[in-house]
Design an enzyme around this catalytic site. Sequence first.
Site, PDB file in Angstrom:
ATOM      1  N   ALA A  52       0.831  -1.206   0.000  1.00 31.73           N
ATOM      2  CA  ALA A  52       0.000   0.000   0.000  1.00 31.73           C
ATOM      3  C   ALA A  52       0.867   1.260   0.000  1.00 31.73           C
ATOM      4  O   ALA A  52       0.546   2.251  -0.653  1.00 31.73           O
ATOM      5  CB  ALA A  52      -0.922  -0.010   1.210  1.00 31.73           C
ATOM      6  N   TYR A  53       1.988   1.188   0.723  1.00 38.02           N
ATOM      7  CA  TYR A  53       2.873   2.357   0.782  1.00 38.02           C
ATOM      8  C   TYR A  53       3.475   2.665  -0.588  1.00 38.02           C
ATOM      9  O   TYR A  53       3.649   3.830  -0.964  1.00 38.02           O
ATOM     10  CB  TYR A  53       3.987   2.108   1.794  1.00 38.02           C
ATOM     11  N   GLY A  54       3.793   1.624  -1.342  1.00 36.64           N
ATOM     12  CA  GLY A  54       4.397   1.826  -2.655  1.00 36.64           C
ATOM     13  C   GLY A  54       3.397   2.077  -3.761  1.00 36.64           C
ATOM     14  O   GLY A  54       3.782   2.374  -4.901  1.00 36.64           O
TER      15      GLY A  54
END
Length: 330
Positions: free
Chosen positions: A309-311
């Site tokens: 999700a962060y990427g």
Amino acid sequence: MSIFANFNQRSFSECLETISQLKLSFVVKRLSGNDTGLTGGHQAGVYLPRVFFERALPEINSTSEYNPRTDVHCHLPANGGDSIALSAIYYNSRFFPERGLKKKYNEFRLTGWGGRQSPVQDEENTGCVFVFAVTKGESGNEAIALVAESLAEENLVEEWLGRSVEPSEIILSEDVQTVLVRGESFPSEWLAVFPNGRTLFNFVVESLPRSTWDKSLDKLLLKRRELEYEIYCAVESAHVLPAVTKGFGNVDDFMKLALSVANRRKSRTGSSLEYNLAAIFTDEKIDFAEQVMTEHRKKPDFIFPSERAYGDLSFESESLTMLAAKTCCK
């Protein structure tokens, strides 16, 4: 005839050696304020861990009966060889909620010591080393209780054991050669090889599982950290104290050991907090990722909900969270 009948004619050292020769089940600890009655605790008597009762007095290790108990005929050489009738009791009110008791106990105690005239219940003996050995005799449970009321007697016990008796420890006999902290046993091989942080933490989680915890998560975190630190200190003492007691030939040797101890402590406390938080997140089914590489090769301790999700540039940034786990403010 009782096997302890003539113990009052033997010296403190001879009593210890006879316990070994007869291969009796024994437990060694320092008497706490609750044991001697100094703190005015509700259950008057000496606390001993479940594992000792499982071995020595298994008949009361049951939750099918409320507060099961059994008699123990105990000899006290320090009282001139007097014998007393003890009660070994399993206070198990935690398993009987229908009784509506305010305090819910789950502990084993030996009661009936005879009040303050007994060396075991003498408030002045709080902190003294206590040895209790028990066996099955012809007429029932028989035991002997020794209290090291002098430094010389305390040294005799520690020489007999081959190790010191720390305030937080309970040491058992028999094949396991178990050492306990707060009644929690840890593997004897840890006394030979220092456990890594993950191994130590996994043991603490097994001792304090989330499934049986009925208080807040904050208190669970603190309780686990406290137990982990006490066990760590007990293991550390077993590894380091012999070298300290032996002494050092030069300052460099002293500094080498001191730096090693300090570095291991720093490493443990940081990783411990991360292990604790990750375990709680997992138990609470919270999605997270640990030590994810981010911009400029930074690695935050935790990212929520995931590395993927962060990427993902299309993922809403408001739904991303980072958490740093620090044990001190810098």
